[in-house]
Write an enzyme that holds these catalytic residues in place. Structure first.
Site, PDB file in Angstrom:
ATOM      1  N   HIS A  80      52.794  72.181  43.148  1.00  0.00           N
ATOM      2  CA  HIS A  80      51.889  71.259  42.445  1.00  0.00           C
ATOM      3  C   HIS A  80      50.594  71.900  41.961  1.00  0.00           C
ATOM      4  CE1 HIS A  80      49.958  71.081  46.397  1.00  0.00           C
ATOM      5  NE2 HIS A  80      48.866  70.738  45.723  1.00  0.00           N
TER       6      HIS A  80
HETATM    7  C1  UD1 Z   1      44.567  67.725  44.675  1.00  0.00           C
HETATM    8  C2  UD1 Z   1      43.676  68.811  45.258  1.00  0.00           C
HETATM    9  C3  UD1 Z   1      44.547  69.870  45.926  1.00  0.00           C
HETATM   10  C4  UD1 Z   1      45.540  69.255  46.911  1.00  0.00           C
HETATM   11  C5  UD1 Z   1      46.340  68.186  46.196  1.00  0.00           C
HETATM   12  C6  UD1 Z   1      47.320  67.509  47.108  1.00  0.00           C
HETATM   13  C7  UD1 Z   1      41.612  69.191  43.953  1.00  0.00           C
HETATM   14  C8  UD1 Z   1      40.913  70.121  43.037  1.00  0.00           C
HETATM   15  N1  UD1 Z   1      42.904  69.489  44.234  1.00  0.00           N
HETATM   16  O1  UD1 Z   1      45.340  68.331  43.640  1.00  0.00           O
HETATM   17  O2  UD1 Z   1      43.706  70.764  46.631  1.00  0.00           O
HETATM   18  O3  UD1 Z   1      46.399  70.266  47.384  1.00  0.00           O
HETATM   19  O4  UD1 Z   1      45.419  67.212  45.680  1.00  0.00           O
HETATM   20  O5  UD1 Z   1      48.232  66.746  46.361  1.00  0.00           O
HETATM   21  O6  UD1 Z   1      41.017  68.257  44.424  1.00  0.00           O
HETATM   22  N2  UD1 Z   1      48.089  62.331  39.397  1.00  0.00           N
HETATM   23  C9  UD1 Z   1      48.904  61.230  39.355  1.00  0.00           C
HETATM   24  N3  UD1 Z   1      48.752  60.281  40.329  1.00  0.00           N
HETATM   25  C10 UD1 Z   1      47.815  60.379  41.305  1.00  0.00           C
HETATM   26  C11 UD1 Z   1      46.965  61.492  41.306  1.00  0.00           C
HETATM   27  C12 UD1 Z   1      47.132  62.464  40.365  1.00  0.00           C
HETATM   28  O7  UD1 Z   1      49.763  61.101  38.480  1.00  0.00           O
HETATM   29  O8  UD1 Z   1      47.739  59.485  42.156  1.00  0.00           O
HETATM   30  C13 UD1 Z   1      48.288  63.395  38.367  1.00  0.00           C
HETATM   31  C14 UD1 Z   1      47.364  63.235  37.192  1.00  0.00           C
HETATM   32  O9  UD1 Z   1      48.037  63.668  36.060  1.00  0.00           O
HETATM   33  C15 UD1 Z   1      46.237  64.217  37.522  1.00  0.00           C
HETATM   34  C16 UD1 Z   1      47.000  65.322  38.220  1.00  0.00           C
HETATM   35  O10 UD1 Z   1      48.022  64.651  38.951  1.00  0.00           O
HETATM   36  O11 UD1 Z   1      45.544  64.618  36.409  1.00  0.00           O
HETATM   37  C17 UD1 Z   1      46.183  66.160  39.160  1.00  0.00           C
HETATM   38  O12 UD1 Z   1      45.556  65.321  40.137  1.00  0.00           O
HETATM   39  P1  UD1 Z   1      44.230  65.806  40.911  1.00  0.00           P
HETATM   40  O13 UD1 Z   1      43.825  64.806  41.912  1.00  0.00           O
HETATM   41  O14 UD1 Z   1      43.217  66.209  39.911  1.00  0.00           O
HETATM   42  O15 UD1 Z   1      44.680  67.128  41.637  1.00  0.00           O
HETATM   43  P2  UD1 Z   1      45.991  67.467  42.492  1.00  0.00           P
HETATM   44  O16 UD1 Z   1      46.823  68.413  41.713  1.00  0.00           O
HETATM   45  O17 UD1 Z   1      46.683  66.266  43.042  1.00  0.00           O
END
Ligand code: UD1
Length: 355
Positions: free
Chosen positions: A200
């Protein structure tokens, strides 16, 4: 006041909130960084985490906007509640925002999983950790390495080696053998005859070449690959047209993100775990499952030194060669503590708050 926002923080909050609420009034704030049921509510339900007192509902956006919105919404909550202490966990954007908001309001700050370093500032998590550590008044470290890292950066006051709180969660929610069997038959997976993959991190998902190499390795794997996909991974697989080749065969099975107990269950019987997650490297180690980490470095260096984890570049040939050489080392020392970390943290905080 404990600040959470993303999946790994919910897992750690389960034992933490239980231990804190025995001795203190414990307030839980969810920033809303993760909002999909499969990444958030599923963990609250399964692990009995108290319903957050506040949900800031920030959702997804760029790092600046997301962290900024969290700060903007955390400040009035902290001003209203005036907690004696703010606790942040790990290294996500929610950790960074919680640490900044608390220290700007001069509220004492404790950081759990302090001192972890990848020494790679291209990772957003590394920046979040470094800032949180330098703002913290109290540092709870999982390992000796973390304590040493802090020392090298001049942080030596109120640093406590308490073990890793994920061990507490894991011990509390270890699935029963019959539940593991049931799950394996649901996915038609032979025990020790499949790989569990989770990918991820932005460095792997948002770069077409890297993601294509990883997918191509999975497609060539001698073992079936069960692949619970984070929503961002699924989105990028679609964008880079990598879903069709996966769906055309049977070797790689994409499934929805797993709940905590299901994740432990599939990890525990896998031939190996292939991941870029920090938490899963640790969980695989504790469960005695070999791990291949698709990254250039890891914070959890002890798992490499004991031979249970290997770093592998996002390269088809190298991943396949590593899969072919998976072995279980004989020695399995206890690296991450005894599973009583939450209780230790609550005790130390109680003493410090009374002082
Ligand atoms: C975040 C953490 C990472 C952790 C991971 C666990 C940061 C910088 N990164 O990464 O350290 O390992 O969580 O999962 O804080 N999205 C959804 N649904 C959700 C949340 C996110 O679809 O409920 C998608 C969206 O497209 C979003 C992308 O995932 O833009 C990334 O989400 P984000 O919370 O920014 O970072 P993670 O990759 O989940």
């Amino acid at each position: 006041m404990t600040i959470v926002g993303a999946r790994p923080q919910f897992i750690k909050a389960a034992p933490l909130c239980r231990a804190l609420s025995r001795k203190h009034r414990s307030i839980l704030v969810h920033t809303g960084q993760h909002y999909d049921r499969s990444l958030s509510q599923q963990f609250f339900d399964q692990m009995g985490i108290p319903r957050p007192d506040y949900n800031l509902e920030v959702g997804s956006s760029g790092h600046g906007q997301q962290t900024g919105q969290m700060l903007q919404r955390l400040e009035p909550v902290m001003q209203r509640v005036r907690p004696h202490l703010v606790v942040v966990l790990g290294d996500t954007n929610s950790t960074l925002a919680g640490a900044l908001a608390a220290s700007k309001l001069h509220i004492p700050l404790a950081h759990i999983e302090a001192g972890m370093r990848s020494f790679n500032r291209n990772m957003p998590e590394e920046i979040n950790r470094v800032v949180a550590d330098h703002l913290s008044d109290i540092s709870f470290c999982s390992t000796d390495t973390a304590v040493e890292n802090l020392k090298r950066e001049g942080i030596t006051r109120r640093v406590y080696l308490v073990g890793d709180i994920m061990v507490d969660a894991l011990k509390n929610f270890l699935p029963r053998p019959q539940d593991i069997d049931r799950l394996l038959s649901k996915y038609s997976l032979p025990p020790e005859g499949y790989l569990l993959a989770t990918i991820h991190r932005a460095e792997n998902t948002d770069d077409r070449r890297r993601l294509a190499e990883i997918v191509s390795a999975f497609l060539g794997s001698p073992w079936p690959v069960v692949f619970p996909a984070h929503p961002r991974t699924l989105k990028m697989l679609g964008r880079f047209r990598l879903l069709k080749p996966i769906q055309a065969g049977r070797q790689v099975r994409i499934i929805s993100p797993l709940g905590y107990v299901e994740s432990l269950a599939l990890q525990s019987r896998a031939r190996a775990v292939v991941t870029d997650s920090g938490g899963i490297q640790k969980e695989a180690y504790i469960l005695g499952t070999p791990c291949l980490t698709i990254r250039q470095e890891t914070e959890w260096v002890e798992t490499l030194n004991t031979g249970w984890n290997r770093l592998v570049p996002a390269d088809r040939k190298k991943i396949l060669s590593a899969i072919g050489r998976i072995r279980k080392p004989r020695a399995h020392p206890r690296l991450y503590g005894d599973g009583r970390t939450a209780q230790r943290i609550a005790g130390i905080l109680g003493r410090l708050l009374r002082a």
